[in-house]
Design a protein around this motif. Structure first.
Motif, PDB file in Angstrom:
ATOM      1  N   TYR A 677       0.856  -1.188   0.000  1.00  0.00           N
ATOM      2  CA  TYR A 677       0.000   0.000   0.000  1.00  0.00           C
ATOM      3  C   TYR A 677       0.897   1.245   0.000  1.00  0.00           C
ATOM      4  O   TYR A 677       0.587   2.248  -0.625  1.00  0.00           O
ATOM      5  N   ALA A 678       2.005   1.136   0.712  1.00  0.00           N
ATOM      6  CA  ALA A 678       3.043   2.168   0.703  1.00  0.00           C
ATOM      7  C   ALA A 678       4.347   1.509   0.281  1.00  0.00           C
ATOM      8  O   ALA A 678       4.617   0.367   0.653  1.00  0.00           O
ATOM      9  N   ALA A 679       5.141   2.223  -0.510  1.00  0.00           N
ATOM     10  CA  ALA A 679       6.434   1.691  -0.970  1.00  0.00           C
ATOM     11  C   ALA A 679       7.441   2.824  -0.968  1.00  0.00           C
ATOM     12  O   ALA A 679       7.070   4.006  -1.002  1.00  0.00           O
ATOM     13  N   THR A 680       8.713   2.483  -0.913  1.00  0.00           N
ATOM     14  CA  THR A 680       9.727   3.524  -1.012  1.00  0.00           C
ATOM     15  C   THR A 680       9.775   4.028  -2.457  1.00  0.00           C
ATOM     16  O   THR A 680       9.441   3.303  -3.394  1.00  0.00           O
ATOM     17  N   ILE A 681      10.219   5.264  -2.623  1.00  0.00           N
ATOM     18  CA  ILE A 681      10.328   5.848  -3.964  1.00  0.00           C
ATOM     19  C   ILE A 681      11.308   5.031  -4.805  1.00  0.00           C
ATOM     20  O   ILE A 681      11.104   4.828  -6.001  1.00  0.00           O
ATOM     21  N   HIS A 682      12.382   4.526  -4.171  1.00  0.00           N
ATOM     22  CA  HIS A 682      13.351   3.705  -4.900  1.00  0.00           C
ATOM     23  C   HIS A 682      12.665   2.505  -5.563  1.00  0.00           C
ATOM     24  O   HIS A 682      12.984   2.145  -6.698  1.00  0.00           O
ATOM     25  N   LYS A 683      11.735   1.881  -4.828  1.00  0.00           N
ATOM     26  CA  LYS A 683      11.077   0.680  -5.336  1.00  0.00           C
ATOM     27  C   LYS A 683      10.036   0.991  -6.408  1.00  0.00           C
ATOM     28  O   LYS A 683       9.518   0.087  -7.052  1.00  0.00           O
ATOM     29  N   SER A 684       9.695   2.277  -6.583  1.00  0.00           N
ATOM     30  CA  SER A 684       8.627   2.645  -7.516  1.00  0.00           C
ATOM     31  C   SER A 684       9.131   2.891  -8.930  1.00  0.00           C
ATOM     32  O   SER A 684       8.338   3.147  -9.833  1.00  0.00           O
ATOM     33  N   GLN A 685      10.450   2.823  -9.123  1.00  0.00           N
ATOM     34  CA  GLN A 685      11.011   3.123 -10.443  1.00  0.00           C
ATOM     35  C   GLN A 685      10.393   2.224 -11.517  1.00  0.00           C
ATOM     36  O   GLN A 685      10.190   1.033 -11.303  1.00  0.00           O
ATOM     37  N   GLY A 686      10.106   2.825 -12.650  1.00  0.00           N
ATOM     38  CA  GLY A 686       9.544   2.070 -13.762  1.00  0.00           C
ATOM     39  C   GLY A 686       8.041   1.900 -13.697  1.00  0.00           C
ATOM     40  O   GLY A 686       7.436   1.356 -14.612  1.00  0.00           O
ATOM     41  N   ILE A 709      12.964  13.164  -5.030  1.00  0.00           N
ATOM     42  CA  ILE A 709      11.662  13.829  -5.115  1.00  0.00           C
ATOM     43  C   ILE A 709      11.199  13.883  -6.569  1.00  0.00           C
ATOM     44  O   ILE A 709      10.023  13.657  -6.870  1.00  0.00           O
ATOM     45  N   TYR A 710      12.116  14.166  -7.480  1.00  0.00           N
ATOM     46  CA  TYR A 710      11.798  14.203  -8.907  1.00  0.00           C
ATOM     47  C   TYR A 710      11.247  12.853  -9.367  1.00  0.00           C
ATOM     48  O   TYR A 710      10.226  12.783 -10.066  1.00  0.00           O
ATOM     49  N   THR A 711      11.888  11.770  -8.945  1.00  0.00           N
ATOM     50  CA  THR A 711      11.424  10.435  -9.311  1.00  0.00           C
ATOM     51  C   THR A 711      10.032  10.177  -8.749  1.00  0.00           C
ATOM     52  O   THR A 711       9.154   9.664  -9.444  1.00  0.00           O
ATOM     53  N   GLY A 712       9.813  10.542  -7.482  1.00  0.00           N
ATOM     54  CA  GLY A 712       8.505  10.341  -6.860  1.00  0.00           C
ATOM     55  C   GLY A 712       7.404  11.108  -7.577  1.00  0.00           C
ATOM     56  O   GLY A 712       6.325  10.569  -7.852  1.00  0.00           O
ATOM     57  N   VAL A 713       7.672  12.367  -7.904  1.00  0.00           N
ATOM     58  CA  VAL A 713       6.682  13.204  -8.581  1.00  0.00           C
ATOM     59  C   VAL A 713       6.321  12.615  -9.943  1.00  0.00           C
ATOM     60  O   VAL A 713       5.148  12.571 -10.334  1.00  0.00           O
ATOM     61  N   THR A 714       7.317  12.141 -10.674  1.00  0.00           N
ATOM     62  CA  THR A 714       7.066  11.643 -12.038  1.00  0.00           C
ATOM     63  C   THR A 714       6.406  10.265 -12.062  1.00  0.00           C
ATOM     64  O   THR A 714       6.084   9.760 -13.133  1.00  0.00           O
ATOM     65  N   ARG A 715       6.170   9.652 -10.899  1.00  0.00           N
ATOM     66  CA  ARG A 715       5.433   8.387 -10.862  1.00  0.00           C
ATOM     67  C   ARG A 715       3.926   8.620 -10.958  1.00  0.00           C
ATOM     68  O   ARG A 715       3.172   7.694 -11.225  1.00  0.00           O
ATOM     69  N   ALA A 716       3.468   9.851 -10.694  1.00  0.00           N
ATOM     70  CA  ALA A 716       2.033  10.150 -10.675  1.00  0.00           C
ATOM     71  C   ALA A 716       1.543  10.449 -12.086  1.00  0.00           C
ATOM     72  O   ALA A 716       2.093  11.313 -12.768  1.00  0.00           O
ATOM     73  N   LYS A 717       0.493   9.756 -12.502  1.00  0.00           N
ATOM     74  CA  LYS A 717      -0.033   9.923 -13.848  1.00  0.00           C
ATOM     75  C   LYS A 717      -1.112  11.013 -13.908  1.00  0.00           C
ATOM     76  O   LYS A 717      -1.152  11.815 -14.831  1.00  0.00           O
ATOM     77  N   LEU A 720      -1.153  14.063  -7.914  1.00  0.00           N
ATOM     78  CA  LEU A 720      -0.097  13.922  -6.906  1.00  0.00           C
ATOM     79  C   LEU A 720      -0.443  14.776  -5.695  1.00  0.00           C
ATOM     80  O   LEU A 720      -0.808  15.948  -5.847  1.00  0.00           O
ATOM     81  N   VAL A 721      -0.343  14.194  -4.515  1.00  0.00           N
ATOM     82  CA  VAL A 721      -0.553  14.936  -3.268  1.00  0.00           C
ATOM     83  C   VAL A 721       0.702  14.779  -2.415  1.00  0.00           C
ATOM     84  O   VAL A 721       1.058  13.659  -2.039  1.00  0.00           O
ATOM     85  N   ILE A 722       1.380  15.884  -2.144  1.00  0.00           N
ATOM     86  CA  ILE A 722       2.531  15.868  -1.226  1.00  0.00           C
ATOM     87  C   ILE A 722       2.024  16.274   0.155  1.00  0.00           C
ATOM     88  O   ILE A 722       1.358  17.303   0.314  1.00  0.00           O
ATOM     89  N   VAL A 723       2.316  15.446   1.146  1.00  0.00           N
ATOM     90  CA  VAL A 723       1.954  15.733   2.535  1.00  0.00           C
ATOM     91  C   VAL A 723       3.254  16.025   3.261  1.00  0.00           C
ATOM     92  O   VAL A 723       4.061  15.117   3.482  1.00  0.00           O
ATOM     93  N   GLY A 724       3.507  17.301   3.589  1.00  0.00           N
ATOM     94  CA  GLY A 724       4.803  17.610   4.192  1.00  0.00           C
ATOM     95  C   GLY A 724       4.924  19.042   4.649  1.00  0.00           C
ATOM     96  O   GLY A 724       3.924  19.725   4.896  1.00  0.00           O
ATOM     97  N   THR A 725       6.161  19.485   4.738  1.00  0.00           N
ATOM     98  CA  THR A 725       6.445  20.871   5.141  1.00  0.00           C
ATOM     99  C   THR A 725       7.244  21.548   4.035  1.00  0.00           C
ATOM    100  O   THR A 725       7.975  20.887   3.290  1.00  0.00           O
ATOM    101  N   LYS A 726       7.080  22.858   3.956  1.00  0.00           N
ATOM    102  CA  LYS A 726       7.807  23.625   2.943  1.00  0.00           C
ATOM    103  C   LYS A 726       9.312  23.514   3.172  1.00  0.00           C
ATOM    104  O   LYS A 726      10.094  23.461   2.221  1.00  0.00           O
ATOM    105  N   LYS A 727       9.700  23.452   4.433  1.00  0.00           N
ATOM    106  CA  LYS A 727      11.128  23.357   4.763  1.00  0.00           C
ATOM    107  C   LYS A 727      11.727  22.071   4.192  1.00  0.00           C
ATOM    108  O   LYS A 727      12.798  22.086   3.568  1.00  0.00           O
ATOM    109  N   ALA A 728      11.024  20.943   4.383  1.00  0.00           N
ATOM    110  CA  ALA A 728      11.538  19.654   3.892  1.00  0.00           C
ATOM    111  C   ALA A 728      11.562  19.622   2.369  1.00  0.00           C
ATOM    112  O   ALA A 728      12.515  19.119   1.758  1.00  0.00           O
ATOM    113  N   LEU A 729      10.523  20.177   1.742  1.00  0.00           N
ATOM    114  CA  LEU A 729      10.455  20.193   0.284  1.00  0.00           C
ATOM    115  C   LEU A 729      11.584  21.040  -0.292  1.00  0.00           C
ATOM    116  O   LEU A 729      12.255  20.642  -1.249  1.00  0.00           O
ATOM    117  N   ALA A 730      11.810  22.197   0.309  1.00  0.00           N
ATOM    118  CA  ALA A 730      12.889  23.085  -0.156  1.00  0.00           C
ATOM    119  C   ALA A 730      14.254  22.424   0.041  1.00  0.00           C
ATOM    120  O   ALA A 730      15.137  22.516  -0.820  1.00  0.00           O
TER     121      ALA A 730
END
Length: 754
Positions: A677-686, A709-717, A720-730
């Protein structure tokens, strides 16, 4: 030390890596179930445990028994026997038949199974076939128990004992006594540290050659998990002496002996002057074997990685200069392709198509929305016009399916293309090559050095090879940085698509992916028409009354928000089943790590207690699962995602659907699966998912990097919903500290090109 004898009622959590478990037990003198914590790998529901340890009060979870020692015994009570038999430990007996057997034989049940199993025929529903299976399973369990008596005295877990027995059978004890370090070489899931602990108990000397050899191999393997094809001699000795607690000189002598025995391969690391002047590593290599530790810096390879890297360079060079150029009439080609595909191509895309039909090896790279797929279709059209036979492949099933749907012709996974057949290996190779004129491989950033070499061995010199991928994504999970090294070598034509097409510009996912890739903060203004949303957890924490600076509480609130998004808000609004919404996270651990989120999402989306338990997971029908190692027997590979179709508690097995293929797992094989249901971004490649939810918090600061982050974002067709803080994203967007991988593929290619 206090002592506690109890029966395992429920396994709340179990870490497959270190055996740490949280179990609920029924103990004499206690009305409520007792919580026991400690390292108890692979205990079963119904097991009778004799525990040594102490009581403690956890601030969050209350009173717990902290286990320090434990022994497992056969259950003595009727209740315990029923639980024990129904746990899936004995094939042919699940909860239903366990109840019937115990009702018939009571406390004598285990004696009957042991001494007179024919009596089981008296139980309603149990026939000859089931009795035979129970007898066989019980004998295996008995043998494992005998081995356990020996191994548990040397700190070996039940899970490891089962694997040892499956590998060596009745030779298990002799094998372990002779050389426990073989376990690290032969058995997946048993590493050097476990083997070393067993060896110490058996009295193996601290400076014994087999120990030092195994430690060096372990160190090289651990480095390969970080993507490295080799280790420098200095780093290997430094890391090895720390791991093994021995003098550098002793380990250096061991390494020299391993070099002479070809257990490892040594090579000089070329410097720029070598590449420019033409001096080769082979000449220096011969000198270095005579006087290890002197002269140029040394690269130490495990043989599979050395032969894969040098072989990949050689095969790329041979294909690049090979004959068999496809004859395409360039006159009016652009107009013919536009007419046949009904698509418009810009100058760079058309140049890529023209280059493809005049080259033997071509790399096509670019980010989302830049037209890689459209350009690939143009290439296919041009090759088809020339009558070429075209093969399509990708590293994963999902990537192959996407390519097949876009191209209108079959695309296979690389493993299927090569006809992987254990234990013989790949059926397609240099002796039995692929048949065709053109091979187009998508998602090449995912391909590690060993898979690339096996692929290229099967590509004849006459074939044209097109490699397509996005080099700004994360590199392969396995060793090497193949696509980037090929591009950086400058030895083959490379077309990089940079223009974002108009229809793609309407997607904030695509536009933000490119902003992130160029080091700019994404547009997080949200909006009803957007496909890219940002939930600011600092604001949400304030609403929830969480004190500023309480990062643990903020993370727990983020996890709660993620579960609510998946189960309710996104599923309802976009009319998408919750199981099709994918959570991608930077790390495994923590409140918003994959492990914890999987438990929470499973409970929310797929409640119930009917399933098979293994490694801290309860696997239930309709659970989404991921394979975490290559299994050539089952033809499922690291990162493949499936859905559990059915669970058979009597048989101790389950069946999972991987893109239409049904695969059966025995309970002892379930350590190859995790909930997905949840996976690491590394495992989502392809992979691509219609809706992605991605936590980005400072808890994961170690992993927060731009390409992640770039890889994670590009997995969404679609969403995409990012749940986080502006500090972490920056922090992630501006962090481009990419750890260099130790590879020499680029240098090998450059040397061959001269």
């Amino acid at each position: 030390m206090e002592h506690l004898r109890c029966i395992v009622e429920r396994i709340t959590y179990q870490n497959a890596m270190n055996g740490y478990s949280v179990i609920k037990c029924r103990a004499k003198g206690f009305k409520e179930l007792v919580t026991v914590v400690g390292s108890m790998p692979d205990v079963h529901v119904g097991s009778v445990l004799s525990l040594g340890g102490s009581w403690r009060v956890d601030g969050k979870y209350g009173r717990q028994f902290q286990m320090e020692t434990f022994e497992e015994a056969l259950p003595a009570t009727v209740y315990g026997i029923e639980k024990y038999l129904g746990s899936g430990l004995v094939k042919g007996v699940g909860p239903k038949y366990a109840r019937r057997i115990v009702q018939r034989f009571g406390k004598d049940t285990l004696t009957v199974i042991e001494e007179d199993p024919e009596k089981l025929l008296e139980v309603d529903g149990i026939g000859r076939l089931r009795v035979d299976r129970i007898k066989k399973s019980w004998e295996e369990q008995k043998e494992i128990k005998n081995i356990m008596v020996f191994l548990q005295g040397h700190d070996v877990s039940t899970a490891h004992a089962t694997k040892i027995y499956k590998t060596y059978g009745n030779e298990s004890i002799r094998t372990v006594q002779e050389n426990p370090y073989r376990l690290a070489d032969d058995i997946w899931g048993i590493g050097f540290r476990t083997a070393d602990r067993i060896a110490e108990k058996l009295g193996f000397g601290h400076e014994k050659y087999v120990r030092l050899r195994s430690g060096i191999l372990y160190t090289l393997n651990r480095l390969s998990e970080g993507g490295h094809c080799y280790a420098t001699r200095d780093l290997l000795l430094k890391t090895g002496t720390e791991l093994l607690s021995v003098e550098d000189s002793i380990l250096s002598m061991t390494l020299d002996e391993m070099i002479r025995a070809k257990d490892v391969i040594i090579e000089d690391i070329p410097v720029k002057e070598d590449l420019l002047s033409g001096s080769g590593t082979e000449k220096n290599n011969k000198a270095s074997e005579k006087s290890p530790g002197t002269g140029p810096e040394k690269a130490i390879y495990l043989p599979p990685f050395y032969f894969s890297e040098s072989g990949t360079a050689r095969r790329l060079h041979e294909i690049g200069i090979g004959s068999g150029q496809i004859q395409v009439d360039p006159e009016g080609l652009a107009d013919r392709i536009r007419k046949k595909t009904g698509m418009q191509y810009d100058q760079i895309q058309m140049q890529a198509i023209l280059t493809a039909v005049t080259s033997k090896v071509l790399v096509l790279t670019g980010g989302p929305g830049t037209g890689k797929t459209t350009t690939t279709l143009g290439m296919i059209t041009a090759f088809r016009e020339a009558g070429a036979r075209i093969l399509l492949a990708a590293p994963t099933g999902r990537a192959a399916k996407r390519l097949s749907e876009a191209a209108g012709i079959e695309a296979k996974t690389i493993h299927r293309l090569l006809e992987a057949k254990p234990p013989e290996g790949y059926q397609k190779n240099e002796e039995n090559p692929l048949r065709g004129d053109v091979l187009i491989v998508d998602e090449c950033s995912m391909i590690d050095i060993m898979l690339m070499y096996n692929l290229l061995k099967a590509v004849p010199d006459t074939m044209t090879l097109i490699l397509v991928g996005d080099i700004d994504q994360l590199p392969s999970v396995g060793p090497g940085n193949v696509l980037r090294d090929i591009i950086d070598s400058g030895c083959f034509p490379v077309v990089r698509l940079t223009r974002i097409f108009r229809q793609a510009q309407a997607s904030r996912i695509i536009m933000n992916a490119h902003r992130i890739n160029s080091g700019k903060m994404p547009d997080i203004s949200n909006g009803r028409q957007s496909d890219f949303f940002f939930i600011d957890m600092e604001k949400e924490a304030w609403k929830a009354g969480i004190p500023e600076g309480d990062t643990a509480a903020l993370s727990r609130e983020a996890a709660r928000q993620i579960v609510d998004l998946v189960k309710n808000r996104l599923a309802r609004y976009y009319r998408t089943p919750a199981r099709e919404i994918q959570v991608l996270t930077p790390m495994q651990r923590g409140a918003v790590g994959a492990v914890n989120l999987n438990q929470a999402l499973q409970e929310a989306i797929n409640p119930g207690n009917m399933g098979l338990r293994r490694g801290g997971y309860l696997f239930k029908p309709q659970d989404k699962v991921m394979q975490i190692r290559n299994n050539y027997d089952k033809e499922v590979f690291n990162g493949d995602i499936g859905v559990i179709e059915s669970v058979n508690q009597e048989e101790g097995s389950l069946m999972a659907d991987f893109d239409g293929r049904l695969v059966t797992y025995e309970v002892s094989e379930l350590d190859e699966l995790v909930l997905a249901y949840a996976a690491t971004i590394h495992k989502s490649q392809g992979s691509e998912y219609p809706i992605v939810v991605m936590p980005v918090l400072m808890n994961h600061y170690i992993m927060l990097q731009r390409n992640l982050i770039y890889t994670g974002v590009t997995r969404a067709k679609k969403i995409l919903v990012i749940v986080g803080t502006k500090k972490a994203l920056a922090y992630a967007v501006h962090n481009v500290t990419v750890h260099r991988r130790n590879t020499l593929l680029k240098e090998r290619l450059m040397k061959m090109q001269r």
